[in-house]
Design a protein around this motif. Structure first.
Motif, PDB file in Angstrom:
ATOM      1  N   LEU A  56      82.229  85.353  -2.191  1.00  0.00           N
ATOM      2  CA  LEU A  56      81.340  86.484  -1.903  1.00  0.00           C
ATOM      3  C   LEU A  56      81.271  87.442  -3.087  1.00  0.00           C
ATOM      4  O   LEU A  56      80.210  88.012  -3.383  1.00  0.00           O
ATOM      5  CB  LEU A  56      81.815  87.219  -0.650  1.00  0.00           C
ATOM      6  CG  LEU A  56      81.733  86.431   0.662  1.00  0.00           C
ATOM      7  CD1 LEU A  56      82.342  87.232   1.811  1.00  0.00           C
ATOM      8  CD2 LEU A  56      80.295  86.042   0.993  1.00  0.00           C
ATOM      9  N   THR A 115      78.732  92.854   4.393  1.00  0.00           N
ATOM     10  CA  THR A 115      77.678  91.836   4.473  1.00  0.00           C
ATOM     11  C   THR A 115      76.933  91.810   5.800  1.00  0.00           C
ATOM     12  O   THR A 115      75.976  91.035   5.941  1.00  0.00           O
ATOM     13  CB  THR A 115      78.283  90.438   4.255  1.00  0.00           C
ATOM     14  OG1 THR A 115      79.140  90.117   5.363  1.00  0.00           O
ATOM     15  CG2 THR A 115      79.073  90.376   2.952  1.00  0.00           C
ATOM     16  N   TRP A 165      81.071  83.765   8.331  1.00  0.00           N
ATOM     17  CA  TRP A 165      81.077  83.344   6.937  1.00  0.00           C
ATOM     18  C   TRP A 165      81.917  82.090   6.740  1.00  0.00           C
ATOM     19  O   TRP A 165      81.520  81.165   6.003  1.00  0.00           O
ATOM     20  CB  TRP A 165      81.614  84.460   6.039  1.00  0.00           C
ATOM     21  CG  TRP A 165      80.582  85.428   5.591  1.00  0.00           C
ATOM     22  CD1 TRP A 165      80.489  86.754   5.920  1.00  0.00           C
ATOM     23  CD2 TRP A 165      79.480  85.171   4.718  1.00  0.00           C
ATOM     24  NE1 TRP A 165      79.401  87.334   5.320  1.00  0.00           N
ATOM     25  CE2 TRP A 165      78.758  86.386   4.568  1.00  0.00           C
ATOM     26  CE3 TRP A 165      79.019  84.040   4.057  1.00  0.00           C
ATOM     27  CZ2 TRP A 165      77.627  86.492   3.772  1.00  0.00           C
ATOM     28  CZ3 TRP A 165      77.888  84.138   3.263  1.00  0.00           C
ATOM     29  CH2 TRP A 165      77.210  85.348   3.130  1.00  0.00           C
TER      30      TRP A 165
END
Length: 384
Positions: free
Chosen positions: A104, A197, A204
């Motif tokens: 990320l 996010t 994720w």
């Protein structure tokens, strides 16, 4: 794209030789004998200790994958363990959190150097307000006493309530100045990822790691572990033998730190991902980011089985980074009631090793060390 000559990528301590053609030419015809011999040794050792079950995974980029499953899911009346039997990985789960966070970060979705207080309001009016960064919690350098409030994970207290108590604890050093292994603090990465996010850690992990890598047995949490009967029950030692125990939910509270379940088949894929074989999922930039030497962990050098050969020890993002007999290793172990796990990546040798057992046994330390030593001797042609 194909290359006619080997292509060398070096990022930080991470170097990989990427060339299918080169690998084909350097196929090691003795490798299968080497891993099979070790597999027989491991099986003999585990049987001698009466270990109920285990799953061994070894990968070499130049050679065939090796999986050896042993024993049963339950000491009495259990089913035979196979390549898709799920085990708890315990703290090896941290490698997934570290890799995901590095991914990320390299994709610009998470800032590792941002204050934790930007994401978690309860930290704003504490001593951690400005100087505790995201990378500190992932590298166990928050400044907290080791294993702060791990005892409350075993209690009925919820994770948010544990965190509320955690922020009141006075640190023993400034963030980044000392090493203190954490589970509660480490798992704050879940909240940080959600805030950064607008997507949860679980989402994720499934969408960015498990699914694209086709880790079909891997999961996060208690419910996913028990979705069918093909999972290894935990075992504890009695006076004369191992007894199956209840699969507890406690450490699933800290999912990023200890909540991943996986099979031997999954671990083969995970090891290959760490060796740069799935760059669309984990790029070389991400792999280099997660193994940066953030925190010096010098006490690791005095572990009984390693102290003769462990020259340097650090912690990256969810990964331990060792210099073992002049070889770089990326490592993590796991231990939760009824399970033990070990994971080793040899980035310059293009080899990976995983051993997971459904018993709390110290023999895993000896087995992992034995593999490391045998591999280095095999590659170097001399005893270390």
């Amino acid at each position: 794209m194909k290359y006619s000559t080997p292509l060398l990528y070096c990022l930080s301590a991470f170097c990989l030789l990427l060339s299918p053609v080169a690998f084909a030419k350097k196929l090691d015809t003795n490798w299968n004998d080497f891993v099979s011999k070790y597999g027989r040794y491991a099986e003999k050792m585990l049987k001698s200790k009466g270990i109920p079950g285990a799953a061994l995974s070894i990968v070499s980029i130049q050679n065939d994958d090796y999986i050896n499953t042993m024993g049963h899911t339950k000491a009495r009346n259990g089913q035979k363990i196979n390549a898709h039997t799920r085990f708890r990985l315990a703290s090896v789960s941290k490698t997934f959190a570290g890799s995901l966070s590095a991914k990320l970060a390299t994709d610009g979705l998470l800032r590792l150097d941002s204050p934790v207080s930007e994401y978690i309001p309860s930290f704003k009016n504490t001593v951690y307000k400005d100087n505790l960064k995201v990378f500190h919690i992932l590298s166990h350098s928050s400044g907290l006493v080791p294993n702060a409030y791990d005892n409350l994970i075993e209690s009925q207290m919820s994770y948010p309530d544990i965190v509320e108590k955690l922020v009141t604890v006075k640190p023993i050093c400034e963030p980044g100045q000392c090493y203190g292994y954490q589970n509660v603090m480490f798992s704050l990465i879940d909240d940080i990822i959600l805030k950064s996010t607008n997507k949860s850690y679980s989402q994720w992990l499934n969408e960015a790691i498990f699914t694209p890598l086709k880790m079909t047995d891997a999961s996060l949490g208690y419910e996913a572990m028990v979705k069918n009967k093909n999972f290894a029950l935990p075992h504890v030692r009695g006076k004369k033998r191992w007894y199956s125990a209840e699969l507890k939910k406690n450490y699933y509270k800290v999912g990023a730190a200890a909540g991943v379940n996986a099979s031997a088949s999954d671990m083969v894929i995970w090891l290959k991902a760490q060796l740069g074989q799935y760059p669309d999922v984990l790029s070389l930039n991400a792999l280099a980011t997660q193994t940066r030497r953030y925190t010096h962990t010098k006490k690791e050098r005095y572990r009984r089985v390693w102290k003769k050969h462990l020259n340097e020890a650090f912690y990256g993002l969810g990964w331990r980074v060792y210099n073992y007999a002049d070889e770089t290793l990326y490592y993590h172990s796991g231990w939760v009631q009824g399970y033990r796990s070990d994971l080793v990546v040899f980035p310059h040798l293009n080899v990976g090793f995983s051993l997971i057992v459904n018993a709390e046994t110290g023999v895993i330390n000896e087995l992992t060390t034995e593999f490391i030593n045998r591999l280095l001797e095999y590659k170097r042609g001399q005893k270390i």
